[in-house]
Design an enzyme around this catalytic site. Structure first.
Site, PDB file in Angstrom:
ATOM      1  N   ASP A  13      27.652 -81.800 -49.227  1.00  0.00           N
ATOM      2  CA  ASP A  13      27.637 -83.072 -49.938  1.00  0.00           C
ATOM      3  C   ASP A  13      29.092 -83.459 -50.234  1.00  0.00           C
ATOM      4  OD1 ASP A  13      26.566 -85.231 -51.580  1.00  0.00           O
ATOM      5  OD2 ASP A  13      27.186 -84.027 -53.295  1.00  0.00           O
ATOM      6  N   ASP A 211      25.596 -80.703 -55.328  1.00  0.00           N
ATOM      7  CA  ASP A 211      25.577 -80.707 -56.793  1.00  0.00           C
ATOM      8  C   ASP A 211      24.460 -81.539 -57.400  1.00  0.00           C
ATOM      9  OD1 ASP A 211      26.813 -83.240 -56.010  1.00  0.00           O
ATOM     10  OD2 ASP A 211      27.294 -83.444 -58.144  1.00  0.00           O
TER      11      ASP A 211
END
Length: 268
Positions: A13, A211
């Site tokens: 990510d 996250d």
């Protein structure tokens, strides 16, 4: 533990992970990026960002030509490695998704606002991006990012209405993302791995880092998972139970990104 000598693929990510949630800086991760590049380990971006954002960012990070996944899995690209066919060939494109959203809002009175409804200036204010980068974030292909401004009851109705249109809603770090049903980061990664050859024909060993709640399916599907400490109120909940292959960071953003890679790869 995996090593950089394995047919290793890093799947990451961006916002809040490789990039700082507030500043979008990545400098604390640079030494690991250099090491992975030297070992010819692909760093595959798997992000809510658009192609217009990802491709120049790859150049900045020194990973140009690597495969990437954009718009939370709505768009898959093999980079210089391989041609990857569209994930959902008959899915709605961006104008069709926006048209469907406008119809739902007009017909059922849902209260939300999306990137298509505002200027680059407003996207910049929402995200902290420069106006130029906000324009790249508005250059979308297969998903729309929205802010929900209605009740939970109507939210449930909205999800059902999207489902009837073969669309799904995914929660990101800042926005909800409307995309074709059946797409997503995990599905896109599986599709990418199917079309990207690994070293000497051996199966890829994947290490994922993220996250946010929208990263959970991707982290559940990789061989090793790094959950970076995030700012989202919704925790990253994984369904996998192989705790030895999961690392939860104490640090945020690129510091946590480096912490997670060090945990798994520095023990080789």
């Amino acid at each position: 533990m995996p090593t950089v000598q394995d047919p290793l693929m890093i799947v990451t990510d961006l916002d809040g992970s490789l990039l700082d949630h507030h500043t979008y800086g990545w400098e604390p991760a640079q030494s690991w990026l250099d090491r992975l590049n030297a070992a010819d380990v692909p760093v595959v971006i798997c992000s809510s960002k658009t192609a217009a954002e990802i491709v120049p960012l790859q150049q900045t990070l020194g990973i140009s030509g690597a495969p990437w996944i954009g718009e939370n899995g709505a768009v898959v690209n093999g980079g210089d490695v391989s041609e990857v066919p569209p994930l959902i060939p008959d899915g709605k494109d961006y104008p069709a998704i926006c048209q469907t959203l406008a119809q739902l809002r007009n017909q059922q009175g849902f209260k939300f606002i999306g990137f298509a409804d505002v200027t680059e200036k407003e996207v910049s204010e929402w995200t902290g991006l420069t106006p130029g980068d906000a324009a790249l974030a508005k250059d979308r292909q297969g998903s729309e990012s929205i802010i929900w401004r209605d009740s939970q009851e109507n939210f449930d109705r909205f999800q059902q209405a999207l489902k009837e249109q073969r669309l799904a809603l995914i929660q990101g770090g800042r926005f909800w993302h409307v995309m074709n049903e059946g797409s997503g980061k995990a599905t896109a990664l599986a599709w990418l791995l199917k079309h990207i050859p690994s070293r000497a024909g051996q199966p890829w060993i994947t290490l994922g880092l993220g996250d946010g709640p929208n990263d959970a399916p991707m982290l559940d599907s990789t061989d090793y998972a790094v959950v970076i400490k995030g700012y989202n109120n919704t925790p990253v909940t994984l369904s996998r139970r192989d705790e030895a292959r999961i690392y939860r960071c104490a640090l945020y953003g690129p510091e946590g990104w480096s912490e997670g890679l060090t945990w798994f790869l520095a023990q080789e």
